[in-house]
Write a protein that holds these residues in place. Structure first.
Motif, PDB file in Angstrom:
ATOM      1  N   MET A   1       0.838  -1.178   0.000  1.00  0.00           N
ATOM      2  CA  MET A   1       0.000   0.000   0.000  1.00  0.00           C
ATOM      3  C   MET A   1       0.881   1.238   0.000  1.00  0.00           C
ATOM      4  O   MET A   1       1.882   1.306   0.722  1.00  0.00           O
ATOM      5  N   ARG A   2       0.487   2.214  -0.813  1.00  0.00           N
ATOM      6  CA  ARG A   2       1.236   3.465  -0.921  1.00  0.00           C
ATOM      7  C   ARG A   2       0.403   4.618  -0.380  1.00  0.00           C
ATOM      8  O   ARG A   2      -0.754   4.776  -0.788  1.00  0.00           O
ATOM      9  N   LEU A   3       0.976   5.398   0.517  1.00  0.00           N
ATOM     10  CA  LEU A   3       0.306   6.559   1.084  1.00  0.00           C
ATOM     11  C   LEU A   3       1.154   7.800   0.851  1.00  0.00           C
ATOM     12  O   LEU A   3       2.388   7.748   0.961  1.00  0.00           O
ATOM     13  N   ALA A   4       0.498   8.907   0.541  1.00  0.00           N
ATOM     14  CA  ALA A   4       1.162  10.200   0.414  1.00  0.00           C
ATOM     15  C   ALA A   4       0.247  11.220   1.076  1.00  0.00           C
ATOM     16  O   ALA A   4      -0.918  11.366   0.679  1.00  0.00           O
ATOM     17  N   PHE A   5       0.762  11.933   2.091  1.00  0.00           N
ATOM     18  CA  PHE A   5      -0.146  12.777   2.873  1.00  0.00           C
ATOM     19  C   PHE A   5       0.576  13.951   3.516  1.00  0.00           C
ATOM     20  O   PHE A   5       1.817  13.966   3.639  1.00  0.00           O
ATOM     21  N   VAL A   6      -0.230  14.936   3.930  1.00  0.00           N
ATOM     22  CA  VAL A   6       0.257  16.053   4.736  1.00  0.00           C
ATOM     23  C   VAL A   6       0.466  15.537   6.157  1.00  0.00           C
ATOM     24  O   VAL A   6      -0.414  14.895   6.741  1.00  0.00           O
ATOM     25  N   THR A   7       1.628  15.803   6.713  1.00  0.00           N
ATOM     26  CA  THR A   7       1.933  15.301   8.050  1.00  0.00           C
ATOM     27  C   THR A   7       1.184  16.100   9.119  1.00  0.00           C
ATOM     28  O   THR A   7       0.691  17.200   8.880  1.00  0.00           O
ATOM     29  N   ASP A   8       1.112  15.525  10.309  1.00  0.00           N
ATOM     30  CA  ASP A   8       0.319  16.122  11.379  1.00  0.00           C
ATOM     31  C   ASP A   8       0.817  17.490  11.831  1.00  0.00           C
ATOM     32  O   ASP A   8       0.078  18.225  12.493  1.00  0.00           O
ATOM     33  N   ASP A   9       2.048  17.848  11.500  1.00  0.00           N
ATOM     34  CA  ASP A   9       2.521  19.184  11.852  1.00  0.00           C
ATOM     35  C   ASP A   9       2.009  20.230  10.874  1.00  0.00           C
ATOM     36  O   ASP A   9       2.229  21.425  11.058  1.00  0.00           O
ATOM     37  N   MET A  10       1.342  19.783   9.811  1.00  0.00           N
ATOM     38  CA  MET A  10       0.714  20.648   8.801  1.00  0.00           C
ATOM     39  C   MET A  10       1.722  21.456   8.000  1.00  0.00           C
ATOM     40  O   MET A  10       1.373  22.465   7.382  1.00  0.00           O
ATOM     41  N   ALA A  11       2.977  21.013   7.961  1.00  0.00           N
ATOM     42  CA  ALA A  11       4.007  21.774   7.257  1.00  0.00           C
ATOM     43  C   ALA A  11       4.827  20.927   6.286  1.00  0.00           C
ATOM     44  O   ALA A  11       5.638  21.474   5.537  1.00  0.00           O
ATOM     45  N   HIS A  12       4.648  19.615   6.297  1.00  0.00           N
ATOM     46  CA  HIS A  12       5.462  18.727   5.466  1.00  0.00           C
ATOM     47  C   HIS A  12       4.583  17.658   4.824  1.00  0.00           C
ATOM     48  O   HIS A  12       3.388  17.585   5.088  1.00  0.00           O
ATOM     49  N   HIS A  13       5.219  16.841   3.993  1.00  0.00           N
ATOM     50  CA  HIS A  13       4.565  15.686   3.402  1.00  0.00           C
ATOM     51  C   HIS A  13       5.329  14.424   3.787  1.00  0.00           C
ATOM     52  O   HIS A  13       6.510  14.482   4.162  1.00  0.00           O
ATOM     53  N   ALA A  14       4.633  13.302   3.672  1.00  0.00           N
ATOM     54  CA  ALA A  14       5.274  12.008   3.906  1.00  0.00           C
ATOM     55  C   ALA A  14       4.821  11.018   2.847  1.00  0.00           C
ATOM     56  O   ALA A  14       3.665  11.058   2.397  1.00  0.00           O
ATOM     57  N   ALA A  15       5.747  10.154   2.443  1.00  0.00           N
ATOM     58  CA  ALA A  15       5.446   9.029   1.565  1.00  0.00           C
ATOM     59  C   ALA A  15       5.713   7.763   2.367  1.00  0.00           C
ATOM     60  O   ALA A  15       6.803   7.598   2.929  1.00  0.00           O
ATOM     61  N   LEU A 117       4.580  12.623  -4.988  1.00  0.00           N
ATOM     62  CA  LEU A 117       5.671  11.906  -4.337  1.00  0.00           C
ATOM     63  C   LEU A 117       5.866  10.541  -4.997  1.00  0.00           C
ATOM     64  O   LEU A 117       4.916   9.935  -5.498  1.00  0.00           O
ATOM     65  N   THR A 118       7.100  10.093  -4.990  1.00  0.00           N
ATOM     66  CA  THR A 118       7.396   8.752  -5.484  1.00  0.00           C
ATOM     67  C   THR A 118       7.380   7.791  -4.305  1.00  0.00           C
ATOM     68  O   THR A 118       8.160   7.940  -3.353  1.00  0.00           O
ATOM     69  N   VAL A 119       6.475   6.822  -4.365  1.00  0.00           N
ATOM     70  CA  VAL A 119       6.316   5.863  -3.281  1.00  0.00           C
ATOM     71  C   VAL A 119       6.549   4.471  -3.847  1.00  0.00           C
ATOM     72  O   VAL A 119       5.751   3.975  -4.634  1.00  0.00           O
ATOM     73  N   ALA A 120       7.674   3.877  -3.467  1.00  0.00           N
ATOM     74  CA  ALA A 120       8.031   2.536  -3.952  1.00  0.00           C
ATOM     75  C   ALA A 120       7.952   2.456  -5.467  1.00  0.00           C
ATOM     76  O   ALA A 120       7.375   1.527  -6.029  1.00  0.00           O
ATOM     77  N   GLY A 121       8.523   3.455  -6.134  1.00  0.00           N
ATOM     78  CA  GLY A 121       8.626   3.441  -7.583  1.00  0.00           C
ATOM     79  C   GLY A 121       7.412   3.940  -8.339  1.00  0.00           C
ATOM     80  O   GLY A 121       7.438   4.012  -9.572  1.00  0.00           O
ATOM     81  N   GLU A 122       6.333   4.286  -7.627  1.00  0.00           N
ATOM     82  CA  GLU A 122       5.135   4.805  -8.277  1.00  0.00           C
ATOM     83  C   GLU A 122       4.802   6.190  -7.732  1.00  0.00           C
ATOM     84  O   GLU A 122       5.091   6.493  -6.573  1.00  0.00           O
ATOM     85  N   GLN A 123       4.193   7.017  -8.576  1.00  0.00           N
ATOM     86  CA  GLN A 123       3.848   8.369  -8.162  1.00  0.00           C
ATOM     87  C   GLN A 123       2.511   8.388  -7.433  1.00  0.00           C
ATOM     88  O   GLN A 123       1.580   7.661  -7.785  1.00  0.00           O
TER      89      GLN A 123
END
Length: 262
Positions: A1-15, A117-123
């Protein structure tokens, strides 16, 4: 499973890339400019993997209906919005639109203001951080009133009003009242945000769509939908997972094509 989201600090992203082995263990790879451990905890919350399964199994042992449905849908837990911020933004975007149309508009907003974001080779598209959303004067295929409402959501996220832990810790009535202060958020959407983005496990509202009909069916108390009193009595055996139990019943009823009140 691939997730891309705004982090809880509301200032960054995570993959985050998650995999599950044959023994059921879930592992993940995290890429973020934020705290990777905090991003991992957020990913676990999104998938409701932040709670031990043993107490959830105990609910099924106490309640034969829940136990039978747990057996029919093994491993099913609520899958949440990435955060209350993203849940609130989705409610504004999707209001009075077909889901497919709303999803397309969300993708356009992500492409214009968010990150891919690139997550495990997929956007994978990630929604814009609140600061970027607030700075936008116009958004793709969204009328000015909806843009203004999204700006209000962004401001609430930046001032901490949409923090998941904060909302989950509040008295439910106070949490819902706070969410109702957001322009464009009515009772149904406020309930959606609280139940489907904060990670609460034991909150049951008596306005869940289709739940009274499904409870009446599975517990054999039909043909009328379960009353508030009946729901309260039956759900007492679901503690401390009343939210999860309601989701399980909703999923089971939907997949079985049960009729619901119009």
């Amino acid at each position: 499973m691939r997730l891309a989201f705004v982090t809880d600090d509301m200032a960054h992203h995570a993959a985050v890339y998650l995999t599950q082995d044959r023994d059921g263990a879930v592992t993940g790879e995290v890429e973020t400019d934020w705290d990777p451990e905090a991003a991992w905890r957020q990913a676990l919350r999104i998938l409701s993997l932040d709670h031990c399964g043993a107490p959830w199994a105990e609910v099924g042992a106490r309640d034969p209906v829940i136990g039978r449905l747990q057996g029919q849908y093994p491993g099913l837990r609520p899958v949440l919005f990435h955060s209350p911020y993203e849940a609130a933004a989705w409610t504004i975007i999707s209001a009075r639109r077909y889901r497919s149309t709303a999803a397309l508009i969300r993708d356009q907003v992500c492409d214009e203001l968010g990150q891919v974001l690139t997550v495990a080779g997929e956007q994978a598209r990630a929604f814009p951080v609140p600061e970027r959303l607030l700075a936008a004067q116009a958004l793709p295929n969204l009328a000015p009133p909806k843009v203004a409402r999204l700006h209000a959501v962004a401001r609430a996220a930046l001032d901490g009003s949409l923090d998941a832990a904060r909302l989950a810790a509040l008295d439910p009535d106070k949490a819902l009242a706070a969410l109702l202060e957001l322009p464009g958020i009515g009772p149904a959407y406020a309930t959606l945000i609280l139940l489907r983005s904060t990670g609460v496990t034991d909150l049951l509202t008596f306005t869940e769509p289709r739940l009274p009909e499904y409870v009446a069916h599975f517990y054999g108390i039909g043909p009328l939908p379960a009353s508030r009193e009946q729901l309260a009595g039956i759900s007492a055996t679901w503690e401390p997972f009343r939210t999860w139990s309601a989701v399980l019943l909703r999923v089971a009823g939907d997949r079985q094509g049960l009729p619901a009140a119009a």
